[in-house]
Write a protein that holds these residues in place. Structure first.
Motif, mmCIF file in Angstrom:
data_model
loop_
_atom_site.group_PDB
_atom_site.id
_atom_site.type_symbol
_atom_site.label_atom_id
_atom_site.label_comp_id
_atom_site.label_asym_id
_atom_site.label_seq_id
_atom_site.Cartn_x
_atom_site.Cartn_y
_atom_site.Cartn_z
ATOM 1 N N GLY A 1 45.555 40.133 12.776
ATOM 2 C CA GLY A 1 44.961 38.889 12.300
ATOM 3 C C GLY A 1 45.035 37.759 13.304
ATOM 4 N N ALA A 2 45.466 38.067 14.525
ATOM 5 C CA ALA A 2 45.590 37.033 15.562
ATOM 6 C C ALA A 2 44.210 36.570 16.026
ATOM 7 N N PRO A 3 44.048 35.287 16.320
ATOM 8 C CA PRO A 3 42.761 34.808 16.829
ATOM 9 C C PRO A 3 42.487 35.368 18.223
ATOM 10 N N VAL A 4 41.209 35.559 18.507
ATOM 11 C CA VAL A 4 40.786 36.048 19.820
ATOM 12 C C VAL A 4 40.184 34.883 20.590
ATOM 13 N N ILE A 5 40.741 34.593 21.763
ATOM 14 C CA ILE A 5 40.272 33.480 22.585
ATOM 15 C C ILE A 5 39.498 34.051 23.781
ATOM 16 N N PRO A 6 38.175 33.848 23.842
ATOM 17 C CA PRO A 6 37.402 34.353 24.975
ATOM 18 C C PRO A 6 37.702 33.564 26.242
ATOM 19 N N VAL A 7 37.806 34.278 27.350
ATOM 20 C CA VAL A 7 38.144 33.663 28.631
ATOM 21 C C VAL A 7 37.179 34.179 29.701
ATOM 22 N N ALA A 8 36.724 33.291 30.560
ATOM 23 C CA ALA A 8 35.856 33.672 31.670
ATOM 24 C C ALA A 8 36.507 33.302 32.992
ATOM 25 N N MET A 9 36.768 34.312 33.802
ATOM 26 C CA MET A 9 37.227 34.081 35.166
ATOM 27 C C MET A 9 35.993 33.861 36.039
ATOM 28 N N ILE A 10 36.051 32.852 36.889
ATOM 29 C CA ILE A 10 34.900 32.468 37.706
ATOM 30 C C ILE A 10 35.219 32.630 39.195
ATOM 31 N N ASP A 11 34.425 33.435 39.890
ATOM 32 C CA ASP A 11 34.480 33.586 41.354
ATOM 33 C C ASP A 11 35.746 34.255 41.896
ATOM 34 N N THR A 12 36.574 34.846 41.046
ATOM 35 C CA THR A 12 37.782 35.491 41.580
ATOM 36 C C THR A 12 37.448 36.701 42.446
ATOM 37 N N GLU A 13 36.296 37.339 42.192
ATOM 38 C CA GLU A 13 35.916 38.514 42.995
ATOM 39 C C GLU A 13 35.545 38.128 44.425
ATOM 40 N N LYS A 14 35.271 36.839 44.662
ATOM 41 C CA LYS A 14 34.874 36.398 46.001
ATOM 42 C C LYS A 14 36.081 36.096 46.890
ATOM 43 N N ILE A 15 37.257 35.997 46.282
ATOM 44 C CA ILE A 15 38.452 35.659 47.053
ATOM 45 C C ILE A 15 38.869 36.806 47.973
ATOM 46 N N GLN A 16 38.823 38.018 47.424
ATOM 47 C CA GLN A 16 39.197 39.188 48.226
ATOM 48 C C GLN A 16 38.281 40.355 47.871
ATOM 49 N N PRO A 17 37.062 40.363 48.434
ATOM 50 C CA PRO A 17 36.118 41.438 48.129
ATOM 51 C C PRO A 17 36.665 42.793 48.588
ATOM 52 N N PRO A 18 36.142 43.897 48.044
ATOM 53 C CA PRO A 18 36.582 45.229 48.454
ATOM 54 C C PRO A 18 36.487 45.415 49.965
ATOM 55 N N GLY A 19 37.547 45.955 50.547
ATOM 56 C CA GLY A 19 37.562 46.210 51.981
ATOM 57 C C GLY A 19 38.119 45.070 52.811
ATOM 58 N N LYS A 20 38.335 43.910 52.188
ATOM 59 C CA LYS A 20 38.867 42.759 52.903
ATOM 60 C C LYS A 20 40.378 42.664 52.694
ATOM 61 N N ILE A 21 41.116 42.475 53.782
ATOM 62 C CA ILE A 21 42.573 42.388 53.702
ATOM 63 C C ILE A 21 43.021 40.959 53.446
ATOM 64 N N MET A 22 42.475 40.026 54.204
ATOM 65 C CA MET A 22 42.858 38.624 54.067
ATOM 66 C C MET A 22 42.014 37.939 53.000
ATOM 67 N N PRO A 23 42.657 37.256 52.045
ATOM 68 C CA PRO A 23 41.889 36.556 51.016
ATOM 69 C C PRO A 23 41.182 35.326 51.578
ATOM 70 N N LYS A 24 40.082 34.986 50.944
ATOM 71 C CA LYS A 24 39.323 33.802 51.319
ATOM 72 C C LYS A 24 39.817 32.625 50.503
ATOM 73 N N LEU A 25 40.142 31.539 51.169
ATOM 74 C CA LEU A 25 40.632 30.354 50.466
ATOM 75 C C LEU A 25 39.454 29.616 49.840
ATOM 76 N N MET A 26 39.367 29.698 48.528
ATOM 77 C CA MET A 26 38.309 29.028 47.781
ATOM 78 C C MET A 26 38.823 28.763 46.369
#
Length: 253
Positions: free
Chosen positions: A143-168
């Motif tokens: 019976g717990a409420p469900v809170i929808p959440v949207a993560m924005i642009d997190t996939e751009k920080i460290q795309p597949p194949g990239k070792i160093m994260p992008k500061l954004m």
């Protein structure tokens, strides 16, 4: 340990990436609630808890907690520290039942439970069909409420194949709680489970602005892998045909 990890990891994350968040007022100050989020990056499970005052418990595969050696112990300590629960996938019905049991236990303690309805990370940044088992069954059982959440642009920080994260600056949008108590006692009805899941996914889509794909992300990943394999095989066959043709040309007088 959670508090210590939040300070040691969360502080630098906030300083380096300066994540923004909207809708913090939609997360209750106390009591159980389910945070249902899209899943773009491994870092989603870090950025969301960092921006909340309350502890959020996610689930993670048991292998993260049982790998031998120093690296395995450090990995296990890290995941425990950030509030991850191990899920044993070796049972008769695999990770699904284990995730449901873990989620119910977290909520019965009056805590926040985090879950990714897509079941895996999006392979291309689009929003995929939610799996009806875990999210809906936990919501209806507690019976717990469900809170929808949207993560924005997190996939751009460290795309597949990239070792160093992008500061954004990644972002988080938190929607208004959804109440599904009208369906309690119907967690075995697959049509109800589908309806609950689709309603949550629709709210996530509105928050994230993602294109929606009405297939499961696991199926999409499999199709992409098969297509890549077929393309690679076709490329090898074309190269071989070219080599064969060149050999035949050299044989001609």
């Amino acid at each position: 340990m959670y508090g210590a990890m939040k300070v040691s990891i969360g502080g630098p994350l906030k300083l380096a990436f300066r994540p923004w968040v909207e809708g913090l007022e939609n997360v209750p100050a106390e009591g159980p609630a389910i945070l249902a989020s899209n899943h773009l990056s491994f870092s989603d499970s870090f950025f969301l808890p960092v921006m909340l005052d309350r502890k959020v418990t996610f689930i993670a595969k048991a292998e993260y907690f049982t790998t031998p050696g120093l690296k395995g112990r450090l990995t296990a300590a890290f995941f425990k520290g950030v509030g991850q629960l191990p899920v044993d996938r070796s049972g008769a019905r695999g990770a699904g039942e284990a995730a449901i049991k873990s989620g119910i236990e977290v909520l019965e303690r009056g805590e926040l439970f985090g879950i990714y309805p897509e079941g895996t990370r999006s392979p291309d940044g689009r929003l995929y069909r939610g799996k009806p088992g875990g999210l809906a069954r936990v919501a209806l059982a507690t019976g717990a409420p469900v809170i929808p959440v949207a993560m924005i642009d997190t996939e751009k920080i460290q795309p597949p194949g990239k070792i160093m994260p992008k500061l954004m600056r990644p972002g988080i949008r938190i929607g208004k709680p959804l109440d599904f108590r009208r369906y309690q006692g119907m967690e075995q009805d697959r049509f109800v489970l589908r309806a609950v899941t689709d309603e949550v996914m629709y709210e996530i889509m509105k928050l994230s602005g993602q294109e929606y794909v009405d297939v499961y992300a696991t199926a999409a990943k499999r199709q992409m892998a098969e297509a890549a394999k077929a393309e690679k095989q076709a490329h090898r066959q074309a190269e071989q045909a070219q080599k064969d043709a060149q050999r035949e040309d050299r044989k001609r007088p």
